[in-house]
Design an enzyme around this catalytic site. Structure first.
Site, PDB file in Angstrom:
ATOM      1  N   HIS C 163       0.828  -1.213   0.000  1.00 45.94           N
ATOM      2  CA  HIS C 163       0.000   0.000   0.000  1.00 45.94           C
ATOM      3  C   HIS C 163       0.864   1.265   0.000  1.00 45.94           C
ATOM      4  O   HIS C 163       0.432   2.305   0.502  1.00 45.94           O
ATOM      5  CB  HIS C 163      -0.932   0.043   1.218  1.00 45.94           C
ATOM      6  CG  HIS C 163      -1.759  -1.180   1.414  1.00 45.94           C
ATOM      7  ND1 HIS C 163      -3.071  -1.251   0.997  1.00 45.94           N
ATOM      8  CD2 HIS C 163      -1.480  -2.382   1.980  1.00 45.94           C
ATOM      9  CE1 HIS C 163      -3.562  -2.442   1.325  1.00 45.94           C
ATOM     10  NE2 HIS C 163      -2.622  -3.147   1.912  1.00 45.94           N
ATOM     11  N   SER C 284      15.084  21.090 -16.423  1.00 50.11           N
ATOM     12  CA  SER C 284      13.978  21.976 -16.722  1.00 50.11           C
ATOM     13  C   SER C 284      14.508  23.225 -17.395  1.00 50.11           C
ATOM     14  O   SER C 284      15.571  23.734 -17.032  1.00 50.11           O
ATOM     15  CB  SER C 284      13.265  22.364 -15.423  1.00 50.11           C
ATOM     16  OG  SER C 284      12.550  23.569 -15.587  1.00 50.11           O
ATOM     17  N   LYS C 290      16.191  21.344 -11.161  1.00 52.20           N
ATOM     18  CA  LYS C 290      15.452  20.121 -11.449  1.00 52.20           C
ATOM     19  C   LYS C 290      16.306  19.024 -12.083  1.00 52.20           C
ATOM     20  O   LYS C 290      17.146  19.291 -12.936  1.00 52.20           O
ATOM     21  CB  LYS C 290      14.294  20.436 -12.418  1.00 52.20           C
ATOM     22  CG  LYS C 290      13.145  21.190 -11.819  1.00 52.20           C
ATOM     23  CD  LYS C 290      12.504  20.491 -10.632  1.00 52.20           C
ATOM     24  CE  LYS C 290      11.805  19.221 -10.999  1.00 52.20           C
ATOM     25  NZ  LYS C 290      10.504  19.382 -11.579  1.00 52.20           N
ATOM     26  N   GLU C 297       9.558   8.022 -16.486  1.00 46.64           N
ATOM     27  CA  GLU C 297       8.195   8.497 -16.761  1.00 46.64           C
ATOM     28  C   GLU C 297       7.722   8.035 -18.137  1.00 46.64           C
ATOM     29  O   GLU C 297       6.582   7.610 -18.316  1.00 46.64           O
ATOM     30  CB  GLU C 297       8.161  10.032 -16.705  1.00 46.64           C
ATOM     31  CG  GLU C 297       8.382  10.612 -15.315  1.00 46.64           C
ATOM     32  CD  GLU C 297       8.524  12.131 -15.364  1.00 46.64           C
ATOM     33  OE1 GLU C 297       9.625  12.606 -15.729  1.00 46.64           O
ATOM     34  OE2 GLU C 297       7.536  12.825 -15.078  1.00 46.64           O
TER      35      GLU C 297
END
Lengths: 498, 498, 498, 498
Positions: C163, C284, C290, C297
């Site tokens: 979980h 970024s 970043k 992804e």
């Protein structure tokens, strides 16, 4: 006397064998139809009233038919309307009820100038329209909960993420309200689906209309529809309104799955940004320390269920010849399931939003730890040192790399000053503090729709208005339907009183 | 004494609030779990036997536990095992049953060295494996029906279609057996799914195994599994076996939707190739002449249902962190639905195949009307006039165009002769008749797997063997499971007798 | 002379108008077909060799045909084989190439006893089988990388999650190897797909076989197939092998999306369990600090692409009449895309696994902070105090709740002792330390497949063996195909030398 | 000077390694982005104009930037704008172009107060809105073709089908116009999608807005948007507008697949209701007589492609945390493919509708052969003999069964009279003829939306109006966008002239 075929069905004239058991099991739709019993009775009343108004049946016939339909309604409300599986569907059950009470002639007369093909899609549209309004009201309630939790948190700073990585400081109000904004478009789509649903196919008969001089507009009005689906073949054979409702639910559920995901993520020990209420979590039968975000997880998973139901309907419709085909019977189970599960998901998330506890201390701690104000520092150099943005981006990127290597953060102002100096930029410690403080950074955001407190206050106001507008739309649609119901009831009463 | 938390759940120690109603509604799985009650009890018995064998619980404990489990089984068989919704799932219901009968200690001891995480996936695999065998047996029955209807129809000529247009003459046996051939690969896939399903995850506990010295192989054997899913984290967190079963069902249903489509098509007035039995058709409530192929239509539509369930599971699994997540609870409803609806579709189609009437006269008529033997004529020119195929194709293409323009067919041998002559090809009327007769054409096909009667006889024999092999596989797997069940029962009896 | 129709197509005899531009745009498949050019030429060579062997064409014809086919292959290898869009597909392009070189007769003769219907599915199977082996080898490489990173990390402790919440301590090797275990079943499914793909449909002709005395088994052998798809109608009209390959890829991608998700999650600042290599991340354009896990992804997102392609094929197949329909042409673009994107995803993840840096310090820190050893404490009470598990679960649950309220962890042994004492349990500080230390806890797990170092060592050994077996299977299948290719080349050479 | 990181990327400051080749392959989006080059340049111009208007950059900076952007536009139009894969996306390519022409400072200044996160979704919305208008215009053209073919065919009788079985006589105009009616709702949905697409996210920056005093409404107006997406986090992170466009296309394609299916069906030899133009059909390479409805088949199959693309996006969005994630990059390829393939399908079907030949003789023949007027006979008995409908249904059902058994039809008036007499119903031969004649039956249908010629005339008029309204909407939206483009161009010209 008409020679009875071997089939006991109402359509048995030309058949020489009873339907096989497996065929009956396979083709009955009572379970999915039973939800539409009230709609079927209302539809029959409206149809009978129209037949009498147009002189197709007599006032006496009307009275006999309505008497039975009213009884059927009472039985339904009392939970004792018999729904016999071997009668295949809700329409036949209601018609047989009328026949048994008022004689076979009356059942037959009631069925004049209509067909099960137009009846079933009328019932389905009537039930769906109400369920769409239910969903809209549930979404509005979730939006309201989000807005209420946002209010007062316009200056509560938390990390804003892109790529699940720290990006810039944002406020809790800004984060929560982003979902209100997303949901506003879901409301638009649901309303579009409602509008295309709330049109009346009754009177299209089997596919081609009828030679009886009916008044379809009158029926549509009695049933609270906004108009008719004029083309008879289209009226009985199209289910794009079902696919559209499911598509709207899919997109809504994709948005909700993102909210659920963030609840799962933000309630981990590692993030610790929020705590889900104990009443919406569960434990482990083996690990005593566990508190699991079960409701968020199940909400996330429900997206799959709704996606699957849309795919079911789209597959079913693919390459189906026009007009009614029995395949269309399978439109209702996925529709009802998707509506039910979507509504429960919205309500579960609303409860979660209402009761979640924000760990503002942890939020503040995290936002300072991972260079979330680096962009502000670059912007400061642009605005105050006249450098192009790309150059500043490179300077600050190098600064960050250096600080990471040293295990330091932007809070170490003196070290920041030294490193910037080596890049040829001289900033005072006060300047550094002002620029790198997350709270100050938040306040400086001024563009329309930004996370700055003033922008967010404006956002909340406009989102509240948009939310209220959709809710008003749904509620007034519901009232129009209720008034139509009352009007029909009044006409029934009058007809029975004659 | 252990301080009791505010929660009444078995995991309530650390919780300070009861689960909210909406959370309970949203998270309970009793409806989907109830199917697995027998499996859950069997699994608990095997687990208890193993705990005693490994010295983790005493023989007395074992006896007390098994006494209650046997009672639970009897209650289940008598339809009176209580399944309380507020206990969330089947596992808790069975455990609480044991606690109530044998005292809380025994419930706790039974739960040593396992978790609901491994229990639920064990039960699911046990139930699924049996349902996969059910499906395999149903497919085998459908194949058998197809083979029986094929036999004797090796020379019954009908139009063979490509692009839904007449292509070449084929036999009814060839057409029917093509589905037997397709279904044989479905059997392979179902068997592959069975093999990857029939492995035991029990003993993986929550995610990491246990510090108790368990014997997982022993449990697996008692439960009729072919082995264990060794890696504990994989065992509790993976559902690829569910997706694989659904994928196998989707492909099967896509094949069946093609058969259903051909039944719909071939039973139209226009085609008239076959007549569906009255017991598997239905009429219209408004149009007295209608006989609708409802079972075929519903079979076709069921493909959508099963496709949607696969999409549901795949969506659910997407980007889920490894290990158990509550999302996984939603694997069972789509799985059970897809299995049930697939099985009913197979059985309905089997009934349809068994009872369909072939209109062989209409078949023969159609096959002669639309140039289905044109390819044979071209092949004749290749073989007997030494022309390249492309040239012959052009000649015959021109012939067909000319005949269509004149409203004639290849049966008008004299006209065929004249037109061919203009293309420089001289054929006798006897040659033309021999080449263009569909029946003769059928017989001439000699290549492996072709529609020629000898090829088809060979095809039917090999397909029958393949069909029997898969059926044998399924039946012997079922017997192995039954024997494991008996073995467990015997051990339980022995333990209780001590 | 054959009268030429107005169409310039090879099938133009009966047509009176050229294909419209939009029809050509819509129906050409050159882009998707061009991948199969080598397979089409090989297939034509094998077919021609068989025709000559069976006496259907002469040795001279064979020589003329093979001469052109060899030229076509050379042109293809040199990147200059002309692929004309107006010739619709690869088969017509190759045939026209032969006609232009050796005269129209030869093109026609080559096309004897086959059809584009069987040709296209032969080419597709030949290309797919190789791509499936590519995927299997890529999966094996990913498994190898996971195993290599696992080795040596059998005692590196990290939090195990259920979980997304801390559950129990596990080792890095245990976590990584769980994916090796999942991927092993993907290999099984890919191999099943390979086996059902690697069968030869060539010679089925249009749908019904042919009246020429062909030798299909010979062609199958020359082309490296494991056998024939015997039933001609099934051979040309079925695409379940495409759906099966896509389904296997979907399940694989669902597994990979879970790995990608964990990389995204574990590389956040909050988790900090691992660091993705800079070469597999991106920055970024606006935020200088970043570092985004872009490859993880995109891997996660690719699951959607592959799911969508399966849904495309399943939709396409739904309710398609049997035999070849033009719809089937659209099987290849989704198949190629899914194969390409899947392979790239596997390779990207392999690179990520190879280069990821584990933050073992952070892992150790986290595992001690959030009660991950609470289950062990409960188990200790069961084993050493003779209490039932449920009672211990409640005691430890209460202890955790108390410690959380006080802001303490299980590391505060004295406080743990006090609280347990209040629950009536007396433990020495040494006992508490031994039980609650994550490392010690890890070592205590002894059950088969558990996270204990000995279990994991055994797991790694068995997974390595399984991985090697699948790789061997794929490689030996590839060699068999290559040898068939060489055999054909040798026969071609011999025929040309005559 | 800014210390350059080891990465050559514009975001490389904090990176210590170049992006790996596989990462670059995997993450570049140039192919999908290249379509949006014109939009990207326009967006950059508008952004620069706004920055100058708000005093964020100087007029000189503006001039330098616009000079390069205009050059980029010219290069783009000339097909020579360099699009370098290693620059990842279209935004970086355009920015680097500006930097190379006007110096790095200008590139950096242009990027002030925006991010690639808001840029990419702005470009995507700009391109999508135009493509949606293209689709709407294509649908309108298809509707127009259907209406044109309907007109004049209001009394051309053909069989109307339900369940693919003869139901009642309808007119060709009624059949064709049913698709116009279905498509009208598709236009509504496309327009809804357009409205939610045509809102401007630019200025949302990375996720949180910006501290620069920008004017987002001004940019939105320059770019022809109907307003802004106000909430910055929602603006960059939401793709529901993509899912909505795809859902609208899916439903449209499901409708078109039904039209395509009917073309396939009705053009079979068996039906023979219509003939597809030779220019939109294709032949067989082996069967000389074949004319295959390839364009209809491919149109039918394209539904699968579009369904799959929606499933891709929905999967991608499932459980994605809010804000921008790299997964979102994968929204464009499926979107562009679905738009392209949908448009081509619409245009192909339009060509088919325009050129199809109706076999009115065959239509008339079929409609008389299979009891399509049986319902009318039942209705006649209701209206003229005062019997309830169910009784009449049974009488006529028995009559049909009897006639089928005798191989007769309703055209055998004398036999009809005899059989009805046996059921106690006396009809004159004139009555029977009047009732059972399909043409007369058609004319008698009078209800709103029925197949009667007067109803259909009214339907055609209202559908034409609805069609025109949607087309007008699309065209005026297109003009508004064009005017915005001209306004921007004018402002650019003025700025350059300073």
């Amino acid at each position: 006397m008409a020679k009875q075929g071997k089939s006991s069905k109402l359509w048995g004239g030309r058949f020489s064998a009873e339907m096989a058991d497996i065929a009956l099991d396979f083709s009955e739709s009572i379970a999915a139809d039973s939800r539409m019993a009230a709609e079927d009775i209302w539809g029959s009343e409206a149809h009978a009233l129209m037949l009498a108004k147009c002189g197709i049946i007599s006032r006496d016939d009307l009275k006999a038919i309505l008497t039975e339909l009213e009884k059927a309604r009472e039985d339904l409300q009392a939970g004792k309307l018999p729904l016999r599986r071997e009668l295949e569907d809700i329409h036949m059950n209601v018609e047989v009820y009328v026949r048994q009470g008022a004689g076979p002639e009356m059942g037959g007369k009631l069925h004049t100038a209509r067909s099960r093909n137009d009846q079933v899609v009328t019932d389905c549209r009537m039930h769906l329209r109400t369920r769409l309004l239910d969903i809209m009201e549930a979404v509005a309630a979730l939006q309201k909960a989000l807005l209420q939790r946002a209010r007062g948190n316009e200056r509560t700073v938390m990390p804003g993420y892109t790529h699940t990585q720290h990006a810039q400081p944002i406020s809790v109000a800004f984060w929560l309200s982003s979902y209100v904004s997303m949901l506003a478009r879901d409301q638009d789509r649901l309303w579009g689906a409602f509008q295309r649903t709330n049109r009346c196919p009754l009177g299209a008969a089997a596919l081609a209309g009828t030679s009886f001089p009916t008044d379809r507009a009158y029926v549509a009005k009695l049933l609270g529809f906004d108009g008719v689906v004029e083309h008879a073949l289209d009226a009985v054979g199209s289910r794009d309104f079902v696919a559209e409702a499911l598509a709207a639910l899919c997109i809504l559920m994709s948005n909700l799955s993102r909210l659920a995901e963030e609840f799962v993520l933000f309630s981990t020990y590692e993030y610790g940004l929020l705590e889900i209420h104990d009443s919406l979590a569960s434990g482990s039968s083996i690990m005593p320390q566990k508190k699991n975000p079960c409701i968020a997880e199940l909400s996330r998973a429900r997206a799959g269920l709704v996606y699957g139901r849309l795919m079911e309907i789209l597959t079913l419709l693919k390459a189906l010849p026009s007009g009614y085909n029995r395949d269309l019977q399978q439109d209702k189970p996925p529709l009802w399931q998707a509506l039910d599960e979507s509504e429960m998901t919205i309500r579960a998330l609303e409860a979660m939003v209402r009761t979640v506890k924000f760990n503002t201390g942890r939020m503040r701690e995290l936002v300072g730890k991972n260079f979330a104000t680096a962009t502000e520092l670059a912007n400061f150099l642009v605005a105050n040192r006249g450098l192009p943005f790309r150059t500043c981006h490179e300077i600050v990127g190098g600064l960050v790399a250096q600080l990471i290597a040293e295990g330091k953060t932007l809070d170490d102002h003196r070290r920041v000053q030294e490193i910037l100096r080596r890049h040829g930029q001289e900033l005072s410690l006060d300047e550094i503090e002002a620029v790198c403080d997350p709270q100050a950074c938040l306040v400086r955001q001024v563009s329309l729709g930004s996370t700055g407190p003033d922008s967010v206050t404006a956002l909340l106001a406009s989102l509240k208005a948009v939310h209220a507008e959709a809710l008003k739309q749904a509620r007034s649609a519901r009232r129009r339907i209720e008034r139509a119901r009352e009007r029909t009831a009044k006409l029934v009463k009058e007809a029975l009183a004659l």
